[in-house]
Design an enzyme around this catalytic site. Structure first.
Site, PDB file in Angstrom:
ATOM      1  N   ASP A 183       1.017  -1.203  -0.032  1.00 29.13           N
ATOM      2  CA  ASP A 183       0.171   0.264  -0.011  1.00 29.13           C
ATOM      3  C   ASP A 183       1.149   1.132   0.458  1.00 29.13           C
ATOM      4  O   ASP A 183       1.719   1.958   1.171  1.00 29.13           O
ATOM      5  CB  ASP A 183      -0.996   0.449   1.097  1.00 29.13           C
ATOM      6  CG  ASP A 183      -2.077   1.227   1.124  1.00 29.13           C
ATOM      7  OD1 ASP A 183      -3.015   1.048   0.481  1.00 29.13           O
ATOM      8  OD2 ASP A 183      -0.987   2.310   2.139  1.00 29.13           O
ATOM      9  N   GLU A 267      -1.783  -1.772  -5.960  1.00 29.73           N
ATOM     10  CA  GLU A 267      -2.408  -0.742  -6.056  1.00 29.73           C
ATOM     11  C   GLU A 267      -2.925  -0.658  -7.410  1.00 29.73           C
ATOM     12  O   GLU A 267      -1.478  -0.309  -7.968  1.00 29.73           O
ATOM     13  CB  GLU A 267      -3.420  -0.463  -5.619  1.00 29.73           C
ATOM     14  CG  GLU A 267      -3.177  -0.460  -3.876  1.00 29.73           C
ATOM     15  CD  GLU A 267      -3.377   0.875  -3.057  1.00 29.73           C
ATOM     16  OE1 GLU A 267      -4.584   0.944  -2.700  1.00 29.73           O
ATOM     17  OE2 GLU A 267      -2.506   1.660  -2.516  1.00 29.73           O
ATOM     18  N   CYS A 334     -12.693  -5.236   5.674  1.00 30.02           N
ATOM     19  CA  CYS A 334     -11.889  -5.266   7.066  1.00 30.02           C
ATOM     20  C   CYS A 334     -11.488  -6.296   6.257  1.00 30.02           C
ATOM     21  O   CYS A 334     -11.271  -7.544   5.745  1.00 30.02           O
ATOM     22  CB  CYS A 334     -12.659  -6.147   8.124  1.00 30.02           C
ATOM     23  SG  CYS A 334     -11.910  -6.730   9.685  1.00 30.02           S
ATOM     24  N   CYS A 337     -12.552 -10.090   8.402  1.00 30.97           N
ATOM     25  CA  CYS A 337     -14.510 -10.301   7.434  1.00 30.97           C
ATOM     26  C   CYS A 337     -14.368  -9.953   6.630  1.00 30.97           C
ATOM     27  O   CYS A 337     -15.781 -10.075   6.120  1.00 30.97           O
ATOM     28  CB  CYS A 337     -15.054  -9.945   9.429  1.00 30.97           C
ATOM     29  SG  CYS A 337     -15.160  -8.217   9.516  1.00 30.97           S
ATOM     30  N   CYS A 353     -12.353  -2.355  12.517  1.00 39.61           N
ATOM     31  CA  CYS A 353     -13.974  -2.839  11.843  1.00 39.61           C
ATOM     32  C   CYS A 353     -15.164  -2.654  12.853  1.00 39.61           C
ATOM     33  O   CYS A 353     -15.072  -2.742  14.215  1.00 39.61           O
ATOM     34  CB  CYS A 353     -13.582  -4.310  11.688  1.00 39.61           C
ATOM     35  SG  CYS A 353     -14.907  -4.997  11.022  1.00 39.61           S
ATOM     36  N   CYS A 356     -16.874  -6.759  13.432  1.00 37.09           N
ATOM     37  CA  CYS A 356     -15.832  -8.472  14.240  1.00 37.09           C
ATOM     38  C   CYS A 356     -15.211  -7.003  15.212  1.00 37.09           C
ATOM     39  O   CYS A 356     -14.816  -7.682  16.065  1.00 37.09           O
ATOM     40  CB  CYS A 356     -15.094  -8.921  13.249  1.00 37.09           C
ATOM     41  SG  CYS A 356     -13.534  -8.301  12.820  1.00 37.09           S
ATOM     42  N   ASP A 363      -3.381   1.018   7.098  1.00 36.82           N
ATOM     43  CA  ASP A 363      -2.756   0.700   5.744  1.00 36.82           C
ATOM     44  C   ASP A 363      -1.406  -0.202   5.516  1.00 36.82           C
ATOM     45  O   ASP A 363      -1.916  -1.081   4.456  1.00 36.82           O
ATOM     46  CB  ASP A 363      -1.017   1.601   5.460  1.00 36.82           C
ATOM     47  CG  ASP A 363      -1.272   3.042   5.652  1.00 36.82           C
ATOM     48  OD1 ASP A 363      -2.613   3.877   5.129  1.00 36.82           O
ATOM     49  OD2 ASP A 363       0.176   4.153   5.269  1.00 36.82           O
TER      50      ASP A 363
END
Length: 387
Positions: A183, A267, A334, A337, A353, A356, A363
């Site tokens: 990232d 990315e 997330c 999950c 999150c 969860c 990052d």
């Protein structure tokens, strides 16, 4: 495999003047040929390299100053122009202005170039019409020279050799099955899926202050004066050190990541579109012009695109696969999950999150999502993205 070796030249006064003259001739040939191509395109016609190379030979009989530079560097200028026009379009190729273009020219015929090592620190190269030129030989060439490019950066001249080192890209990575997601950010340059945050400053606070003082000094100096030229050279030296540190950082990070991972997921960011101009009307660009300008500077400072190029270059030596994964919602998803919520990211660095309760560095969480998306890419897409 082709590699680049770049060294700083030690030119005599006469050789420096020759290089400057060669650069100016190449610039004139580029601008004249580009103007000709644009005029042809306006009439709906085409002009290619073969026709312009023939016209260049005829022009030498009428203009003696064209004979000063070696013929093959002028022909190479026309070849570079043709490639630029094909890649970007004739009307998008830029003119080479005397004030904003650093002189450069390429000797494409490696058989005419001789390189000798004199001692531990110095070597010399024999270039057409320049003769023997000394350079600071910081490392071995490691292969046969295919071409040499001479360029000026500030007040210094450099030579870049294109070398065939005889190496081949491995068919398979030494550690198959390994992978890492990356990232790219503005607060931290690189965050990896294994939890590493990699960053460094490319310019010191003292250099920032000195650069600002030089800018103030430049604004008070007369255009074309010797003092203004000295100030510009001092500013360029600071910027060159910054660029060199950024390039060194990207190369080191790329080498480390490709050595340890068979798959590197990035990315799919369109950096050029992201750093488009923030100026203009309010209707076109909104009201946050200052913020957008700051974001553009931060993206350029971290060297997002340079890191991608360094990864692709390093992957040739290790056999790593470079994959570009969709960037949408990677910072809001997330990694545990797969819950997607804009409230998941509480701040620039904190990810919590709402589903969860998973907590992590924002990052690093995004890098894990990038790796998961990269592994899910089809094989054909992944291979094409690595080319």
């Amino acid at each position: 495999m082709f590699s680049e070796r770049r060294y700083r030249l030690k030119l005599t006064t006469a050789q420096a003047a020759q290089c400057e003259e060669f650069g100016n001739i190449c610039r004139a040939v580029w601008n004249t040929a580009l103007d000709q191509r644009r005029r042809y395109r306006e009439r709906g016609a085409w002009m290619n390299y073969n026709e312009q190379a023939g016209q260049l030979a005829d022009a030498k009989t009428e203009h003696d100053w064209l004979k000063t530079a070696p013929s093959h560097i002028l022909q190479q200028t026309l070849k570079d122009l043709e490639r630029a026009c094909k890649d970007h379009g004739t009307f998008r190729v830029k003119w080479r202005g005397k004030q904003r273009w650093n002189p450069s020219f390429r000797f494409p015929m490696g058989k005419l170039i001789e390189v000798e090592r004199l001692n531990k620190r110095w070597g010399r190269v024999k270039l057409p019409k320049l003769g023997w030129v000394h350079f600071r030989m910081t490392c071995q060439l490691g292969g046969a020279v295919r071409s040499a490019t001479v360029s000026r950066d500030g007040s210094d001249w450099f030579v870049s050799f294109l070398v065939d080192d005889g190496e081949q890209t491995p068919e398979q990575h030494a550690m198959p099955g390994t992978g890492v997601g990356i990232d790219r950010g503005v607060a931290v340059a690189v965050a990896t899926s294994d939890g590493k945050l990699i960053d460094r400053d490319f310019i010191s606070s003292g250099e920032v202050k000195r650069y600002r003082r030089l800018q103030q000094q430049l604004s008070r100096q007369r255009c074309g004066s010797a003092n203004r030229r000295k100030t510009l050279e001092s500013m360029r030296r600071i910027k060159r050190r910054e660029r060199d540190r950024r390039a060194d950082f990207c190369s080191q990070v790329a080498a480390e990541l490709t050595d340890r991972n068979a798959l590197v997921a990035l990315e799919d960011l369109r950096t050029r579109s992201m750093i488009s101009s923030a100026s203009g009307s309010v209707e076109e660009h909104g009201r946050n012009v200052a913020q957008k300008s700051g974001l553009n500077r931060a993206i350029l400072d971290k060297g997002w695109h340079k890191l991608e190029l360094a990864l692709r270059n390093a992957a040739r030596c290790t056999g790593s696969e470079i994959v570009k994964a969709p960037a949408a919602y990677t910072s809001q998803t997330c990694a545990v999950c797969r819950n997607v919520d804009s409230e998941n990211r509480n701040s620039q660095a904190v990810f919590r999150c709402t589903g969860c309760g998973h907590t992590a560095h924002a990052d690093v969480n995004a890098a894990k999502n990038v790796l998961a998306a990269g592994r899910a890419q089809p094989v054909e897409t992944s291979v094409l993205a690595g080319l």
